[in-house]
Scaffold this motif. Structure first.
Motif, PDB file in Angstrom:
ATOM      1  N   UNK A 131      12.141   9.600  -3.276  1.00 62.36           N
ATOM      2  CA  UNK A 131      13.277  10.519  -3.233  1.00 62.36           C
ATOM      3  C   UNK A 131      12.854  11.946  -3.562  1.00 62.36           C
ATOM      4  N   UNK A 132      11.767  12.067  -4.335  1.00 68.09           N
ATOM      5  CA  UNK A 132      11.268  13.391  -4.715  1.00 68.09           C
ATOM      6  C   UNK A 132      10.363  13.998  -3.651  1.00 68.09           C
ATOM      7  N   UNK A 133      10.114  13.261  -2.563  1.00 70.04           N
ATOM      8  CA  UNK A 133       9.346  13.832  -1.461  1.00 70.04           C
ATOM      9  C   UNK A 133       8.045  13.143  -1.130  1.00 70.04           C
ATOM     10  N   UNK A 134       7.679  12.080  -1.854  1.00 71.23           N
ATOM     11  CA  UNK A 134       6.439  11.359  -1.570  1.00 71.23           C
ATOM     12  C   UNK A 134       6.703  10.340  -0.465  1.00 71.23           C
ATOM     13  N   UNK A 135       6.348  10.701   0.787  1.00 70.37           N
ATOM     14  CA  UNK A 135       6.658   9.842   1.943  1.00 70.37           C
ATOM     15  C   UNK A 135       5.885   8.527   1.909  1.00 70.37           C
ATOM     16  N   UNK A 181       0.857  -1.182   0.000  1.00 72.51           N
ATOM     17  CA  UNK A 181       0.000   0.000   0.000  1.00 72.51           C
ATOM     18  C   UNK A 181       0.895   1.234   0.000  1.00 72.51           C
ATOM     19  N   UNK A 182       0.310   2.351  -0.361  1.00 70.44           N
ATOM     20  CA  UNK A 182       1.013   3.630  -0.282  1.00 70.44           C
ATOM     21  C   UNK A 182       0.645   4.283   1.043  1.00 70.44           C
ATOM     22  N   UNK A 183       1.536   4.167   2.023  1.00 66.77           N
ATOM     23  CA  UNK A 183       1.245   4.669   3.363  1.00 66.77           C
ATOM     24  C   UNK A 183       2.546   4.821   4.132  1.00 66.77           C
ATOM     25  N   UNK A 184       2.509   5.651   5.156  1.00 73.01           N
ATOM     26  CA  UNK A 184       3.671   5.855   6.012  1.00 73.01           C
ATOM     27  C   UNK A 184       3.631   4.833   7.142  1.00 73.01           C
ATOM     28  N   UNK A 185       4.685   4.028   7.297  1.00 77.93           N
ATOM     29  CA  UNK A 185       4.639   2.947   8.288  1.00 77.93           C
ATOM     30  C   UNK A 185       5.115   3.390   9.671  1.00 77.93           C
ATOM     31  N   UNK A 186       4.775   2.562  10.665  1.00 76.91           N
ATOM     32  CA  UNK A 186       5.392   2.658  11.985  1.00 76.91           C
ATOM     33  C   UNK A 186       6.685   1.848  11.953  1.00 76.91           C
ATOM     34  N   UNK A 187       7.721   2.382  12.557  1.00 75.97           N
ATOM     35  CA  UNK A 187       9.010   1.688  12.591  1.00 75.97           C
ATOM     36  C   UNK A 187       9.293   1.164  13.994  1.00 75.97           C
ATOM     37  N   UNK A 188       9.987   0.042  14.051  1.00 76.91           N
ATOM     38  CA  UNK A 188      10.413  -0.509  15.324  1.00 76.91           C
ATOM     39  C   UNK A 188      11.778  -1.162  15.128  1.00 76.91           C
ATOM     40  N   UNK A 228      -3.844  -3.762  10.268  1.00 77.31           N
ATOM     41  CA  UNK A 228      -2.825  -2.950   9.611  1.00 77.31           C
ATOM     42  C   UNK A 228      -2.519  -1.722  10.457  1.00 77.31           C
ATOM     43  N   UNK A 229      -1.338  -1.157  10.239  1.00 82.86           N
ATOM     44  CA  UNK A 229      -0.872  -0.031  11.046  1.00 82.86           C
ATOM     45  C   UNK A 229      -0.286   1.028  10.105  1.00 82.86           C
ATOM     46  N   UNK A 230      -0.857   2.216  10.149  1.00 89.71           N
ATOM     47  CA  UNK A 230      -0.367   3.285   9.277  1.00 89.71           C
ATOM     48  C   UNK A 230      -0.170   4.553  10.100  1.00 89.71           C
ATOM     49  N   UNK A 259      18.949  -7.245  15.479  1.00 85.56           N
ATOM     50  CA  UNK A 259      19.571  -5.932  15.336  1.00 85.56           C
ATOM     51  C   UNK A 259      19.222  -5.317  13.980  1.00 85.56           C
ATOM     52  N   UNK A 260      17.917  -5.221  13.720  1.00 82.77           N
ATOM     53  CA  UNK A 260      17.479  -4.673  12.437  1.00 82.77           C
ATOM     54  C   UNK A 260      16.211  -3.847  12.606  1.00 82.77           C
ATOM     55  N   UNK A 261      16.103  -2.857  11.739  1.00 78.50           N
ATOM     56  CA  UNK A 261      14.890  -2.054  11.705  1.00 78.50           C
ATOM     57  C   UNK A 261      13.775  -2.863  11.062  1.00 78.50           C
ATOM     58  N   UNK A 262      12.573  -2.769  11.639  1.00 78.55           N
ATOM     59  CA  UNK A 262      11.420  -3.445  11.062  1.00 78.55           C
ATOM     60  C   UNK A 262      10.248  -2.478  11.031  1.00 78.55           C
ATOM     61  N   UNK A 263       9.219  -2.862  10.304  1.00 78.52           N
ATOM     62  CA  UNK A 263       8.063  -1.996  10.098  1.00 78.52           C
ATOM     63  C   UNK A 263       6.792  -2.755  10.441  1.00 78.52           C
ATOM     64  N   UNK A 264       5.861  -2.076  11.104  1.00 79.42           N
ATOM     65  CA  UNK A 264       4.551  -2.668  11.318  1.00 79.42           C
ATOM     66  C   UNK A 264       3.819  -2.735   9.981  1.00 79.42           C
ATOM     67  N   UNK A 265       3.070  -3.785   9.797  1.00 79.72           N
ATOM     68  CA  UNK A 265       2.403  -4.044   8.521  1.00 79.72           C
ATOM     69  C   UNK A 265       1.480  -2.896   8.109  1.00 79.72           C
TER      70      UNK A 265
END
Length: 512
Positions: free
Chosen positions: A455-459, A225-232, A268-270, A238-244
């Motif tokens: 990279x152009x700014x679309x988070x 999906x096109x959405x901003x994730x939660x990070x953990x 889901x988590x956005x 020892x790695x960055x992961x993202x909530x679904x």
């Protein structure tokens, strides 16, 4: 409610809580002296208030033999009237259609003994009781239990809201859902309906040969999906992961693996804003079927939603915000441009195909499109500003532009659009589906374009998922996939104005 009134209520509540704590202290002391428990767990109810009411409330008082119908129930005391040597109380036991069935108790001193009766007089509304007795009807014809044994099972330390207003503060209803459910039949009915919706959808999917699966909630790469994730952060790895943000890419991996029809009832988590339509944690039902396309998906999605409404409400013709919503008829299908022409007829077809005009028009509505947005994305942005909110009856908006549909199959007739739809009801998106892109090289190119957009700014642009590309390189059959927003669907079916009304524990700011 003024701050002064709130302060008075808080003082009164604190006083009541202090009194109840003193009562609990006395209970603990008495229990210790008698080697028993202040919160006993040795009472087992045999009857339910709802069943007793349905079975015996219809009988005439004269034909109801008070000696022959025993009753053993347990529940929360919600009403109480002390009258000398005998008292009446009412308990609510969680049975019945809306989980709030009640039955009256007749408690007499001569029946239960003076000491216990004296204790009962000091028990409070909210306390949970175990009761044994015999059924009878009062002079007014109310089915009641003539109590022979009564026991305090749980001491309530906080008072219930006053019966004449319940929980009137909407924020408190969301924060203290447990109290809302105790006091509000409407709230209980909403969440019972939600359960019926979820069960009906699950049954419908299984009946149509879909396999229910579970996919990860922690993702190394957010996708689907096109959405901003939660990070953990995962400490052991020892790695960055993202909530679904969506289960899509994992479900399509299962299609590659040979499961031809799969679905998941998923959380889901956005990391996005809050509104009457948005909660950072929400429920979707996503499903994928091999050898189908978006035309089949629209028919199937329509049937799924109709089945859920009938299961929860007994009808596919609903009322929302005082207006009818008819799910029984075939849903309308419009293109983005067709919807704008129907609901914003002031725009000409020439204007709708003029990128410069569209960009200027969108700016007038207070939205700034991305610099890289093409004609299709600009048309979509204008649709969202002018037509979307007017789609009251169920309407599929179809044929979305490729640039805003990175996972959808492009049309064989027009490579600039995809075989994608979004379903709108009461002006809100309820479902999103499309013929899936199963060309690994095309998907890789789409991911690359998404990376450039990020990279152009679309988070909210997608990441490049190399493992998903590898899966597609093994070959995925032609497939259709769709996600249905369970929370928004329940809002519609229960006539609820806010998503917080249909989520048991919505996210809130911390209390001050």
């Amino acid at each position: 409610m003024t701050d002064q009134v709130n302060e008075v209520i808080q003082i009164d509540e604190n006083h009541v809580i202090a009194e109840r704590r003193e009562k609990l202290k006395a209970l603990r002391d008495a229990a210790k002296a008698s080697n028993s428990a202040a919160f006993p767990n040795d009472f087992k109810p045999k009857d339910k208030a709802d069943t007793l009411q349905k079975t015996y409330a219809v009988q005439d008082k004269e034909t109801l033999d008070p000696q022959s119908i025993p009753a053993t129930v347990a529940g929360r005391m919600v009403l109480k009237r002390v009258m000398g040597k005998a008292s009446f109380a009412t308990i609510q036991d969680g049975s019945g259609e809306h989980a709030g069935a009640r039955i009256q108790l007749y408690v007499a001193r001569d029946e239960i003994g003076e000491a216990l009766y004296e204790n009962f007089k000091h028990w409070d509304l909210g306390d949970i009781l175990g009761v044994t007795g015999r059924l009878f009807k009062t002079k007014t014809g109310e089915l009641s239990i003539h109590v022979s044994e009564i026991k305090l099972l749980t001491k309530s330390l906080r008072p219930l809201p006053e019966k004449y207003h319940g929980l009137s503060d909407q924020e408190i209803k969301y924060r203290q859902r447990y109290v809302d459910l105790i006091t509000s039949e409407e709230a209980r009915a909403t969440f019972i309906a939600r359960s019926k919706v979820v069960s009906a959808i699950r049954d419908f999917m299984i009946q149509n040969e879909f396999l229910e699966v579970e996919t990860p909630m922690l993702h190394p790469i957010p996708g689907g999906a096109s959405a901003k994730p939660f990070m953990t952060h995962h400490n052991a790895l020892d790695m960055q992961m993202f909530m679904r943000i969506a289960p899509e890419l994992y479900l399509k991996r299962l299609i590659v693996g040979g499961f031809q029809r799969v679905f998941e009832m998923n959380r889901n988590f956005r990391n996005e804003g809050l509104s009457v339509r948005h909660n950072p944690e929400f429920t979707m039902m996503e499903f994928y079927a091999a050898y189908t396309d978006y035309h089949w998906l629209m028919d199937f999605t329509e049937a799924t939603i109709r089945a859920a409404a009938i299961a929860a409400r007994g009808t596919a013709v609903l009322s929302y915000d005082g207006k009818e919503v008819d799910l029984s008829k075939p849903f309308e299908r419009l293109t983005i441009v067709g919807a704008i022409q129907k609901y914003a007829p002031q725009y000409t077809l020439e204007q709708l195909n003029d990128a410069v005009f569209l960009r200027a028009e969108i700016l007038k509505h207070g939205t700034k499109p991305f610099d890289h947005a093409g004609l299709g994305a600009l048309q979509l942005a204008l649709f969202e500003e002018t037509a979307e909110s007017q789609l009251w009856q169920p309407t599929y908006i179809i044929d979305y532009p490729v640039e805003v549909s990175p996972l959808a199959r492009a049309s064989d007739k027009n490579p600039d659009i995809t075989e994608r739809f979004e379903l709108f009801i009461t002006g809100r998106e309820v479902a999103n589906g499309f013929s899936e892109l199963n060309d690994a090289e095309d998907q890789a190119a789409r991911f690359t374009a998404q990376m450039k957009a990020k990279e152009a700014g679309d988070a909210e642009a997608m990441y490049y998922d190399a493992d998903f590309i590898r899966a597609l390189e093994y070959g995925m059959p032609p497939t259709g996939g769709c996600g249905i927003g369970i929370d928004r669907l329940v809002m519609l079916i229960t006539d609820s104005p806010s998503i917080r009304d249909v989520i048991l524990f919505p996210h809130m700011r911390p209390e001050a």
